[in-house]
Write a protein that holds these residues in place. Structure first.
Motif, PDB file in Angstrom:
ATOM      1  N   TRP A   1       0.874  -1.180   0.000  1.00 44.07           N
ATOM      2  CA  TRP A   1       0.000   0.000   0.000  1.00 44.07           C
ATOM      3  C   TRP A   1       0.901   1.216   0.000  1.00 44.07           C
ATOM      4  CZ3 TRP A   1      -4.788  -1.748  -0.689  1.00 44.07           C
ATOM      5  CH2 TRP A   1      -5.823  -0.794  -0.762  1.00 44.07           C
ATOM      6  N   ASP A   2       0.333   2.405   0.004  1.00 43.96           N
ATOM      7  CA  ASP A   2       1.259   3.544  -0.061  1.00 43.96           C
ATOM      8  C   ASP A   2       1.904   3.844   1.298  1.00 43.96           C
ATOM      9  OD1 ASP A   2      -0.996   4.720   1.013  1.00 43.96           O
ATOM     10  OD2 ASP A   2      -1.276   6.204  -0.581  1.00 43.96           O
ATOM     11  N   TRP A   3       1.699   2.962   2.260  1.00 45.04           N
ATOM     12  CA  TRP A   3       2.440   3.008   3.540  1.00 45.04           C
ATOM     13  C   TRP A   3       2.873   1.608   3.968  1.00 45.04           C
ATOM     14  CZ3 TRP A   3      -0.694  -0.224   6.138  1.00 45.04           C
ATOM     15  CH2 TRP A   3      -2.044  -0.241   5.755  1.00 45.04           C
TER      16      TRP A   3
ATOM     17  N   TRP B   1      -9.872   0.582   9.244  1.00 44.08           N
ATOM     18  CA  TRP B   1      -9.891   0.820   7.800  1.00 44.08           C
ATOM     19  C   TRP B   1      -9.998  -0.488   7.001  1.00 44.08           C
ATOM     20  CZ3 TRP B   1      -5.482  -0.502   4.756  1.00 44.08           C
ATOM     21  CH2 TRP B   1      -5.493  -0.017   3.446  1.00 44.08           C
TER      22      TRP B   1
ATOM     23  N   CYS C   1     -10.441   0.428  -2.136  1.00 43.82           N
ATOM     24  CA  CYS C   1      -9.801   0.987  -3.328  1.00 43.82           C
ATOM     25  C   CYS C   1      -9.731   0.018  -4.513  1.00 43.82           C
ATOM     26  CB  CYS C   1      -8.387   1.459  -3.003  1.00 43.82           C
ATOM     27  SG  CYS C   1      -8.301   2.635  -1.648  1.00 43.82           S
TER      28      CYS C   1
ATOM     29  N   ASN D   1     -13.797   1.174   1.757  1.00 41.97           N
ATOM     30  CA  ASN D   1     -12.992   2.380   1.706  1.00 41.97           C
ATOM     31  C   ASN D   1     -12.825   2.855   0.270  1.00 41.97           C
ATOM     32  OD1 ASN D   1     -10.896   4.316   2.871  1.00 41.97           O
ATOM     33  ND2 ASN D   1      -9.705   3.272   1.299  1.00 41.97           N
TER      34      ASN D   1
ATOM     35  N   TRP E   1      -8.104  15.145   0.529  1.00 43.73           N
ATOM     36  CA  TRP E   1      -6.691  14.936   0.209  1.00 43.73           C
ATOM     37  C   TRP E   1      -6.136  16.015  -0.715  1.00 43.73           C
ATOM     38  CZ3 TRP E   1      -3.541  11.982   2.864  1.00 43.73           C
ATOM     39  CH2 TRP E   1      -4.090  10.951   3.638  1.00 43.73           C
TER      40      TRP E   1
ATOM     41  N   HIS F   1      -2.105  14.979  -1.608  1.00 45.51           N
ATOM     42  CA  HIS F   1      -2.128  14.467  -2.985  1.00 45.51           C
ATOM     43  C   HIS F   1      -2.167  15.590  -4.024  1.00 45.51           C
ATOM     44  CE1 HIS F   1      -2.188  10.212  -2.080  1.00 45.51           C
ATOM     45  NE2 HIS F   1      -3.193  10.368  -1.243  1.00 45.51           N
TER      46      HIS F   1
ATOM     47  N   TRP G   1      -5.727  10.549   9.079  1.00 43.98           N
ATOM     48  CA  TRP G   1      -5.069   9.381   8.498  1.00 43.98           C
ATOM     49  C   TRP G   1      -3.614   9.464   8.873  1.00 43.98           C
ATOM     50  CZ3 TRP G   1      -6.702   5.039   6.419  1.00 43.98           C
ATOM     51  CH2 TRP G   1      -5.724   4.196   5.860  1.00 43.98           C
TER      52      TRP G   1
ATOM     53  N   TRP H   1       1.907   8.436   7.072  1.00 44.10           N
ATOM     54  CA  TRP H   1       1.026   9.452   7.639  1.00 44.10           C
ATOM     55  C   TRP H   1       0.784   9.233   9.139  1.00 44.10           C
ATOM     56  CZ3 TRP H   1       0.724   7.127   2.926  1.00 44.10           C
ATOM     57  CH2 TRP H   1       0.615   7.933   1.801  1.00 44.10           C
TER      58      TRP H   1
HETATM   59  C1  BMA Z   1      -6.559   7.133   1.866  1.00 38.42           C
HETATM   60  C2  BMA Z   1      -6.606   5.767   2.505  1.00 38.42           C
HETATM   61  C3  BMA Z   1      -5.532   4.848   2.047  1.00 38.42           C
HETATM   62  C4  BMA Z   1      -4.260   5.560   1.727  1.00 38.42           C
HETATM   63  C5  BMA Z   1      -4.252   6.983   2.196  1.00 38.42           C
HETATM   64  C6  BMA Z   1      -3.027   7.740   1.817  1.00 38.42           C
HETATM   65  O1  BMA Z   1      -7.243   7.195   0.712  1.00 38.42           O
HETATM   66  O2  BMA Z   1      -7.883   5.228   2.415  1.00 38.42           O
HETATM   67  O3  BMA Z   1      -5.987   4.111   0.944  1.00 38.42           O
HETATM   68  O4  BMA Z   1      -3.206   4.883   2.275  1.00 38.42           O
HETATM   69  O5  BMA Z   1      -5.333   7.633   1.653  1.00 38.42           O
HETATM   70  O6  BMA Z   1      -2.872   7.871   0.431  1.00 38.42           O
END
Ligand code: BMA
Length: 804
Positions: free
Chosen positions: A187-189, A378, A407, A444, A517, A521, A629, A640
C-alpha cells in the motif's frame, strides 16, 4: 450423559497434556499451539513453527531469511508468496474428548487458501482469511498421535486461472479475488508481504448434548431506572432434549428459562433487567461502564456450556438529516451529539500474529490519552482481534468498522458473494455486542474510486462492462452487506462507502463524510484545511518520517540519508519524498542535516494536522468529526502515522492531544482578523478565564488581556476578534507570538500559540537553554525523572527523548 464428578479429572489431565484453557463450561478445550513445524513444500525440510504465526516470521525465526523490514530486504523476499507452504503438528486427544458426542477443531483464522488434513483425511478447504472455521472430527480423531496438517497454496498462484478467466481486469488487480488483508499486497504506507499461515489460534473442543453457538445481549430499552435486556441464546443441540438457560451477572443468576431443544440450531431468549443502569460513555464524556454478563446452559445440575460477554449500556445513532448545509453526518451517543475525535487505524504489523497484547494496549491507551473517542478500522486491513475491541470498550473509543474492501472493484459471482456473506455474518456476530461498535461501513473509497478516479477509461471498459461491474458493486455494498447488518445487528447503522462523495465533487463538503486529500495528494497548502471543512472528516493526512531511533533499526549508518536505497525502500508513496520536500520548503528552512530533516518532517506534519483538526472543531456543530489518516504503522517507514511502528509517538500525537482537548482555545487569522474561538465538548457549561498575551521571542509582553467567560456546553464560538494590525500593535510579525490560554476552576484547560509568519520566516533568536533532570526523592531507579528547562528566549518545538 456426563456426571459432574467427571469434570475434575478431566481438567487435570488436559492441563498436563497441552496448554489448554478449560473454560468453566465443562466444554473441554485444548489449545493446539504446540509442536508445530512448517516447510516449503518443494524443498521438503520441516522446521519449527509458531501457531498462531505466519511463514515470514517462521522463516525469520529459523534463520532462513533476514529481517524483512531491514534495509532493502523486502524485494528479495517476494518469492515467498509464489510457493506453497505446509504446517503440521501431532497431538494426543485426551480420552475425555473422545468420550464426548461431538469433537471439533476450531480455526479462528487461516491465511488463506488452506487444505486441512486430520490423520490424512481432508477435513476443510478454507479460502477466506477473515472467516472462522469449525470442523467436526470425532470420527477421525484417535487417542494418540493425531496429525493435523495444513497445506497453504500460494495465494498469488491460486487465483491466476480465475483472474485470466475474468472478462476484463478489475481495479485493484488479482488480489480482489482473494479474501485476504489488502495491505499484504503493498500500500502507499505498507510493504508487500503476501504471507500465509495459521494466523489465529486453533483449538480442539468437545461437547455433549448442546453447546452455545452464539450469545448476544440485546438492549430493548434504556431508562434512568432500568435497562431492559434480552439474552439471545443460539444453541446447537445434538439430540432432542431439555435444558435450562440462565443469565448471570457478577456471578449471580438473574433470569432463567426452561427450553425444549430440537436437534440442530435453537434460538431462545431470556429477558432480564439491570436496575439503576450506569451508562457507557465515550472517552472524555464520562466513565465507560461495563457489565459482565454470562449465559449458561444446564441439563439438571450439569453445566453444558457457558458464554461470557462484557457489555455496555448506551445508544449510538448515526444522524443523517437534511440541514441548511446539505445532509448531516454525526453520532448521537446516549442522546447527546458527540464530536468524533480520532484517527484511522491500520494493522499494527505486516505480520499480525506477532503483535502482543501489550502493543495493543499501549496503542489504544495512547489514542485515549490523546483525547480520541473514535478509531476507524480501515477496510484494507483486517477485522481486529477481540482484544482490540475489548480495549476500545474499556477506554471509551468508538469504532467505525469498515468491512474489508478497499480501493478496488470486486467480483460478483455467486461463490464470491456466498463467501463474503459468511465472512460478514461471522464478524457481525462477533463484534455486535461491543459497546464501542458505532458503525458498519461497506468499504474504503470504492464509490469515490468508481466515480472519480477514471477507472472506466483506464481499463477501457465497454458500457456493458461498466454496467456489470457497477451492478456487482451494488449487490455487494447496497444489498448483501446492509442485509447482513440489518438481520444480525439492526441497532448499528450501515454506511455503504467512505467517503460519501469524492473530493472534487462539491457535495463532499456538504453531505456525509469526506476524505480531503487536496492537502498532500493535490499539493494544496495547509491553509486549504481552513476552507475545506465538511460535515464529518473521516480522512485527511500528511506524511512524516519515523523517529531516528526507529530509522536506525532498519537503516545502517551509511544509509541514513533521504535518497539511500534503504530509505527509498521505506517510502511507499511514489511521490512521497517530493511532496514532503515541497511542503517543507513552503513552511520551513532547509534542515541542516538528515536528523534535522526527520525531525522537521514531523513538525511539518503536526502543524498541518493541527490546522485541520482545529478548523474542524471550530466548525462544530456543522462539522462533527475529525479522524486523521493514520494512527499507526505496520512497519518502520515514512507514512502518515502519528505513532511509528516501534511505538514512538511523532510530534503529531502531541499536537493532536492538544487539538483534541475537551475544551480548546483556538486562535486563527481569518481575513486580516484575529479570532479566538473556544470549543467545548463538555456536556455542562463552565466558567473560564481567557488570557491573551502578545509576546516577543525574548518573553517581553507587548500587550495582554484577560476576560471572564461562560463557556456553553457542547459548543464552538469566537470569544475575541480584532484586526490583525491592532493585534500586532506595530510589532514585526516575524518576532512575536500570540499566546492564548484558557483557565477553568481546575487550572489551565487549553493553551495555544498563534504565529504570524510561517516558521521559515520567523526571526527566532539563537537559543541557549539549560536543562536539569533529577530523580524525584524516593523514586530513584524507578525510571521517573523530572526535567526542567530554562531559557532566556523562545525555544520552539522542543523534543525530549530518552534512549530506550
Ligand atoms: C486514503 C486511505 C488509504 C491511503 C491513504 C493515503 O485514501 O484510504 O488508501 O493509504 O489515503 O494515500
Amino acid at each position: 450423559m456426563n456426571r459432574p464428578a467427571l469434570l475434575v479429572p478431566l481438567l487435570v489431565s488436559i492441563a498436563l497434556l497441552a496448554s489448554s484453557c478449560n473454560e468453566p463450561s465443562g466444554r473441554p478445550t485444548l489449545l493446539l499451539d504446540r509442536g508445530w513445524e512448517f516447510r516449503w513444500v518443494s524443498e521438503g525440510k520441516w522446521r519449527p513453527a509458531s501457531v498462531p504465526g505466519c511463514v515470514h516470521t517462521d522463516l525469520l525465526a529459523a534463520g532462513i531469511i533476514g529481517d524483512p523490514f531491514f534495509g532493502t530486504n523486502e524485494s528479495g523476499l517476494q518469492w515467498i508468496e509464489n510457493v506453497d507452504w505446509e504446517y503440521r503438528t501431532v497431538f494426543d486427544a485426551p480420552p475425555e474428548f473422545l468420550a464426548r458426542e461431538r469433537v471439533e477443531i476450531e480455526f479462528e483464522g487461516l491465511d488463506t487458501y488452506a487444505d486441512v488434513y486430520l490423520n490424512g483425511v481432508l477435513v476443510l478447504r478454507a479460502d477466506n482469511m477473515f472467516r472462522e472455521w469449525r470442523v467436526p472430527c470425532k470420527r477421525i480423531l484417535r487417542e494418540r498421535g493425531n496429525e493435523l496438517r495444513v497445506y497453504f497454496h500460494s495465494p498469488v498462484a491460486a487465483v491466476e486461472p480465475a483472474w485470466d478467466a475474468l472478462g476484463c481486469e478489475l481495479p485493484g488487480g488479482p488480489r480482489v479475488l482473494t479474501r485476504k488483508a489488502a495491505y499484504h499486497y503493498g500500500w502507499d504506507w505498507a510493504p508487500r508481504f503476501v504471507t500465509s499461515g495459521i494466523w489465529r489460534p486453533v483449538r480442539l473442543r468437545a461437547w455433549n448434548a448442546a453447546r452455545i453457538a452464539d450469545f448476544r445481549i440485546v438492549q430493548k430499552s434504556l431508562g434512568e431506572k432500568t435497562a431492559e435486556l434480552a439474552a439471545v441464546f443460539e444453541v446447537e443441540a445434538s439430540a432432542p432434549g431439555k435444558a435450562f438457560l440462565s443469565v448471570r451477572r457478577d456471578g449471580r443468576i438473574v433470569a432463567s428459562v426452561f427450553a425444549i431443544l430440537a436437534p440442530g440450531t435453537n434460538v431462545a431468549t431470556v429477558d432480564f433487567t439491570i436496575p439503576e443502569p450506569r451508562l457507557w460513555w465515550p472517552n472524555g464524556l464520562g466513565a465507560s461502564e461495563l457489565y459482565d454478563v454470562s449465559g449458561e446452559i444446564r441439563s439438571g445440575d450439569l453445566i453444558l456450556d457457558v458464554a461470557e460477554k462484557r457489555i455496555g449500556l448506551r445508544t449510538v445513532e448515526l444522524v443523517r438529516e437534511r440541514d441548511e448545509a446539505g445532509e448531516s453526518f454525526y453520532f448521537r451517543v446516549n442522546g447527546v451529539p458527540v464530536f468524533m475525535k480520532g484517527a484511522n487505524f491500520v494493522p499494527m504489523d505486516s505480520f499480525i500474529p506477532r503483535v502482543t497484547d501489550d502493543h495493543y494496549e499501549s496503542l489504544v491507551a495512547a489514542a485515549a490519552g490523546a483525547g480520541m473517542n473514535m478509531l476507524r478500522v480501515w477496510g484494507g486491513g483486517v477485522y481486529e482481534s477481540e482484544l482490540f475491541y475489548d480495549l476500545c470498550d474499556e477506554y471509551g473509543i468508538l469504532v467505525w468498522q469498515d468491512f474489508m474492501f478497499a480501493c478496488a472493484m470486486y467480483p460478483g459471482d455467486e461463490a464470491f458473494l456466498a463467501n463474503v456473506r459468511e465472512e460478514a455474518a461471522g464478524v457481525v456476530r462477533r463484534l455486535r455486542n461491543h459497546p464501542c461498535l458505532a458503525l458498519w461501513c461497506g468499504n474504503n473509497e470504492i464509490d469515490e474510486g468508481w466515480h472519480r478516479w477514471g477507472w472506466q477509461r483506464q481499463y477501457g471498459y465497454s458500457a456493458a462492462d461498466s454496467a456489470r461491474i457497477w451492478e456487482d458493486y451494488v449487490r455487494l455494498f447496497h444489498e448483501l452487506l446492509p442485509g447482513v447488518v440489518a438481520e444480525l445487528d439492526p441497532e448499528t447503522a450501515y454506511w455503504p462507502s467512505s467517503p460519501r462523495h469524492g473530493r472534487g465533487d462539491p457535495r463532499s463538503l456538504t453531505e456525509g463524510d469526506s476524505h480531503y486529500w487536496g492537502v498532500w495528494h493535490d499539493g494544496e497548502p495547509f491553509e486549504a484545511f481552513l476552507e475545506k471543512v465538511p460535515q464529518f472528516m473521516s480522512e485527511f493526512g500528511f506524511q512524516s518520517f519515523p523517529s531516528m531511533a526507529t530509522i536506525e533499526g532498519f537503516a545502517p549508518p551509511e544509509a541514513r540519508r533521504i535518497d539511500s536505497p534503504e530509505m527509498l525502500a521505506h517510502q511507499k508513496h511514489p511521490r512521497g519524498n517530493e511532496i514532503i520536500d515541497r511542503y517543507l520548503k513552503m513552511y520551513y528552512r532547509e534542515p541542516r542535516d538528515f536528523e534535522s530533516f526527520v525531525y522537521v518532517s514531523q513538525l511539518l506534519q503536526a502543524e498541518g494536522m493541527k490546522t485541520a483538526i482545529e478548523a474542524h472543531r471550530r466548525a462544530k456543530p456543522r462539522c462533527m468529526g475529525s479522524l486523521f489518516w493514520q494512527l499507526d504503522d505496520c512497519w518502520p517507514a515514512a507514512s502518515w502515522s502519528s505513532i511509528d511502528y516501534e511505538g514512538e509517538p511523532k510530534a503529531l500525537l502531541y499536537f493532536a492531544a492538544d487539538a483534541f482537548s475537551e475544551a480548546l482555545v483556538s486562535p486563527v487569522i481569518e481575513n486580516d482578523t484575529v479570532r479566538v474561538y473556544v470549543v467545548s465538548d463538555r456536556q455542562e457549561a463552565f466558567d473560564a478565564r481567557l488570557s491573551l498575551r502578545l509576546l516577543d521571542f525574548r518573553g517581553n509582553v507587548v500587550w495582554e488581556s484577560s476576560r471572564r467567560l461562560n463557556i456553553r456546553e457542547n459548543s464552538s464560538r469566537p470569544v475575541f476578534a480584532d484586526g490583525l494590525s491592532r493585534v500586532l500593535a506595530g510589532e514585526n510579525p516575524r518576532r512575536v507570538v500570540l499566546s492564548a490560554e484558557l483557565f477553568g476552576a481546575e487550572g489551565v484547560v487549553s493553551r495555544n500559540l498563534l504565529y504570524f509568519a510561517p516558521p521559515r520566516e520567523l526571526d527566532l533568536p539563537k537559543t541557549q537553554f539549560v536543562w536539569t533532570g533529577i530523580e524525584p526523592a524516593g523514586r530513584s531507579g524507578t525510571g521517573v525523572m523530572i526535567v526542567s528547562f530554562q531559557s532566556d528566549v523562545l525555544v520552539k518545538n522542543v523534543c525530549l527523548s530518552a534512549p530506550g
